[in-house]
Design a protein around this motif. Structure first.
Motif, PDB file in Angstrom:
ATOM      1  N   VAL B  48     -18.237 -30.278   5.415  1.00 55.34           N
ATOM      2  CA  VAL B  48     -17.179 -31.393   5.313  1.00 55.34           C
ATOM      3  C   VAL B  48     -17.464 -32.347   6.247  1.00 55.34           C
ATOM      4  CG1 VAL B  48     -14.642 -31.852   5.762  1.00 55.34           C
ATOM      5  CG2 VAL B  48     -15.234 -29.548   4.671  1.00 55.34           C
ATOM      6  N   PHE B  64     -11.409 -37.326   5.653  1.00 46.44           N
ATOM      7  CA  PHE B  64     -11.550 -36.342   6.633  1.00 46.44           C
ATOM      8  C   PHE B  64     -11.926 -36.952   7.830  1.00 46.44           C
ATOM      9  CE2 PHE B  64     -11.084 -32.445   4.160  1.00 46.44           C
ATOM     10  CZ  PHE B  64     -11.284 -32.759   2.729  1.00 46.44           C
ATOM     11  N   LEU B  77     -10.049 -31.112  13.173  1.00 44.08           N
ATOM     12  CA  LEU B  77     -10.238 -31.899  11.801  1.00 44.08           C
ATOM     13  C   LEU B  77      -9.088 -32.239  11.243  1.00 44.08           C
ATOM     14  CD1 LEU B  77     -11.994 -32.373   9.435  1.00 44.08           C
ATOM     15  CD2 LEU B  77     -11.400 -30.279   8.556  1.00 44.08           C
ATOM     16  N   ILE B  79      -6.940 -33.973   8.117  1.00 42.15           N
ATOM     17  CA  ILE B  79      -7.020 -34.425   6.688  1.00 42.15           C
ATOM     18  C   ILE B  79      -5.966 -35.223   6.065  1.00 42.15           C
ATOM     19  CG2 ILE B  79      -7.163 -33.210   4.455  1.00 42.15           C
ATOM     20  CD1 ILE B  79      -8.093 -30.611   5.589  1.00 42.15           C
ATOM     21  N   SER B  82      -3.384 -35.105   1.928  1.00 42.26           N
ATOM     22  CA  SER B  82      -3.915 -33.848   1.444  1.00 42.26           C
ATOM     23  C   SER B  82      -3.412 -33.693  -0.034  1.00 42.26           C
ATOM     24  CB  SER B  82      -3.213 -32.559   2.438  1.00 42.26           C
ATOM     25  OG  SER B  82      -1.825 -32.699   2.173  1.00 42.26           O
ATOM     26  N   ASP B  86      -7.726 -29.336  -1.547  1.00 45.57           N
ATOM     27  CA  ASP B  86      -8.031 -29.119  -0.217  1.00 45.57           C
ATOM     28  C   ASP B  86      -7.708 -27.793   0.363  1.00 45.57           C
ATOM     29  OD1 ASP B  86      -6.765 -32.466   0.972  1.00 45.57           O
ATOM     30  OD2 ASP B  86      -9.139 -31.943   0.034  1.00 45.57           O
ATOM     31  N   TYR B  90     -11.083 -22.915   6.313  1.00 44.82           N
ATOM     32  CA  TYR B  90     -12.049 -23.877   6.972  1.00 44.82           C
ATOM     33  C   TYR B  90     -12.549 -23.411   8.098  1.00 44.82           C
ATOM     34  CZ  TYR B  90     -10.241 -27.908   3.992  1.00 44.82           C
ATOM     35  OH  TYR B  90      -9.894 -28.496   2.815  1.00 44.82           O
TER      36      TYR B  90
END
Lengths: 114, 116
Positions: B48, B64, B77, B79, B82, B86, B90
């Protein structure tokens, strides 16, 4: 472009049987190669890595072994499978002199030992 | 030895909202690399985003972005906006920059669910 393939995608084996998972990389030369195992609901555990033909480093003592008979081929083996060998096995590669050195993963092989 | 910890086993968020996944790591090194990988139901791991520890600027890739706090050894992280695609596991990962270092150390993973 580079691609990585591993097979078989799914395998169901009885306890005590042998194992062979194969991984090949295309479109590059002298890659660093890796075998990871992912147990259910857990992270990834590095099993073996190789920086060249015939060069294998083992991270975790176990029932498994790895070989690299050709530059872009990496094989994970076992002579006698245990129940604890069940899991999702991922092959990965990266260029040998990459800076950041992220890994590129194959599609994975799900092994169930019964 | 380096370790990576993801304290959130599961997170659920509504579509179009912003979500943050946490990651902390432990190392005595000053230079290293950090990564976030995504593992969708198809199971193939996809990179990612990456961050080099010597760079102060946080890495960004479209929706991201990361919040890299070197002193706190934190690498979260974010996002934004979303989307259903997704949804995945992760994984946060660490690699030393020492020449010859091979091992990519992974956290336990965070399962992200996107609710429509």
């Amino acid at each position: 472009s580079q691609t990585i393939h591993q097979w078989p995608a799914t395998l169901v084996q009885p306890v005590g049987s042998p194992l062979s998972l194969e991984c090949t990389v295309e479109g590059t030369s002298n890659p660093n190669l890796y075998w990871y195992r992912q147990a259910a609901g857990r992270g990834l555990q590095l099993l073996f890595y190789s920086v060249g033909i015939g060069q294998i480093s083992s991270e975790v003592p176990q029932n498994l072994s790895a070989s690299r008979p050709q530059d872009r081929q990496f094989i994970l083996s076992s002579k006698k499978l245990l129940l604890s060998d069940s899991g999702f096995y991922l092959c990965a590669w990266r260029p040998p002199f990459a800076g950041a050195g992220e890994l590129f993963f194959g599609e994975g092989s799900r092994l169930t030992v019964l | 030895a380096q370790t990576v910890t993801q304290s959130q086993p599961e997170i659920s968020v509504q579509e179009a909202e912003t979500v943050t996944l946490s990651c902390t790591y432990d190392t005595s090194e000053s230079d290293y690399y950090l990564f976030w990988y995504k593992q969708p139901p198809s199971r193939q791991m996809i990179l990612v985003i990456r961050q080099e520890a010597y760079k102060q600027q946080n890495a960004t890739e479209n929706r991201f972005s990361v919040n890299f706090q070197k002193a706190a050894k934190s690498f979260s992280l974010k996002i934004s906006d979303s989307q259903l695609g997704d949804a995945a596991m992760y994984f946060c990962a660490y690699r030393s920059s020492i020449k010859g270092a091979q091992k990519l150390v992974f956290g336990q993973g965070t399962r992200l669910t996107i609710n429509p």
